[in-house]
Design an enzyme around this catalytic site. Structure first.
Site: not given
Ligand code: NAD
Length: 294
Positions: A95, A170, A238
């Site tokens: 997102s 979104k 965010k």
């Molecule tokens: P998270 O922080 O658990 O996962 C992010 C991952 O990206 C981590 O494993 C991190 O190590 C990796 N990462 C960060 N920088 C990196 C880089 N430069 N290179 C490689 N890997 C890298 O976050 P999440 O909860 O999985 O959310 C991911 C996205 O999905 C976000 O944009 C969030 O807003 C969206 N989202 C989350 C949810 C939820 O319920 N958690 C629901 C819908 C959408």
């Protein structure tokens, strides 16, 4: 067809596992090695770098925190753009700000690489079940070509419009979710202070007009005092930052979103940034000096 998957966090890890279950050939990368090992055990290859992953993939999916990380991974030095083949596609399921999606789309287009912005809703449980809702921006023919891949992780995959439209959808989703959690919190703190069981009020109203997916997901968490994320307050802040930036730039005042944003800022100061967004309820509990329990 080989899929490269970058970002194996709360959401990316189960989404990648569902692609393996659907029979796709997967190579994965994350800066954190632990989920890479877990995906390897589930049948994926691991890559030592983003560049190596991009060189061998026909489809590159990113599931990263926000715009700066996606721009760095896709457009930065040693990023996807340096390794990806013309004719390949980047499907960004994070997102992020719609303007950032459009910027990445344009840079990739110069190299003959397609792009879809395809953020998701549904949270970790639906990522695990493969029942997410995906909202997609980009070229319609590119959407049609990669529909099956997105559907392997989702119950619904809807085309919304040109590049950036998926992330506009979104942001709309995040407005409804945030205000809905605040409304559920206001209702349940009233029940508590009035001496009526929050659990019975929840059971009484969930089947009527007030009921919602948000209420069914978050009311039980609040009453069970379970604030394990889920979706972290920090990530929702965010998203609301992206909402308010976008709404101001297009001229759509959003007073309720702005208020919930300030509620989130306040509970973040109490150390709730890393908790699930159900902890919005704690703001009301502090005001009313009471706890919402069953
Ligand atoms: P998270 O922080 O658990 O996962 C992010 C991952 O990206 C981590 O494993 C991190 O190590 C990796 N990462 C960060 N920088 C990196 C880089 N430069 N290179 C490689 N890997 C890298 O976050 P999440 O909860 O999985 O959310 C991911 C996205 O999905 C976000 O944009 C969030 O807003 C969206 N989202 C989350 C949810 C939820 O319920 N958690 C629901 C819908 C959408």
């Amino acid at each position: 067809m080989k899929i490269g998957f970058i970002g194996l966090g709360i959401m990316g890890k189960p989404m990648a596992k569902n692609l393996i279950k659907a029979g796709y050939d997967l190579v994965v990368y994350d800066i954190n090695k632990e989920p890479m090992e877990e995906l390897k055990a589930a049948g994926a290859e691991t890559s030592a770098s983003i560049l190596e992953l991009a060189k061998q993939s026909d489809v590159i999916i990113t599931m990263l925190p926000n715009s700066p990380q996606v721009e760095e991974v896709v457009l930065g030095e040693g990023g996807v753009i340096e390794g990806a083949k013309p004719g390949s596609v980047v499907i960004d399921m994070s997102s992020i700000a719609p303007l950032s999606s459009r910027k990445i789309f344009k840079e990739l287009e110069k190299k003959g690489i397609d792009m879809l912005d395809a953020p998701v809703s549904g949270g970790e449980p639906k990522a695990i079940d493969g029942t997410l809702a995906v909202m997609v921006g980009g070229k319609k023919e590119v959407f049609d070509k990669y529909y099956d891949i997105m559907k392997a992780m989702a119950a619904s995959v809807v085309y919304v419009g040109e590049s950036g439209a998926g992330n506009i959808a979104k942001l709309c989703n995040q407005i409804v979710v945030a205000i809905n959690i605040a409304a559920v919190s206001e209702a349940l703190i009233l029940a508590k202070k009035a001496g009526v069981s929050p659990e019975l009020v929840y059971q009484a109203i969930r089947g009527g007009l007030a009921g919602s997916t948000v209420m069914d997901a978050k009311a039980p968490m609040i009453m069970d005092r379970n604030f394990k994320p889920g979706f972290r307050i920090d990530l929702h802040i965010k998203d609301l930052n992206n909402v308010l930036d976008t709404s101001h730039s297009v001229g759509a005042p959003l007073p309720l979103t702005a208020q919930v944003m300030e509620i989130m800022q306040a509970i973040k100061l109490d150390g709730c940034g890393v908790e699930d967004h159900a902890s919005i309820a704690k703001f009301y509990e502090k005001l009313a000096n009471a706890e919402i329990t069953r």
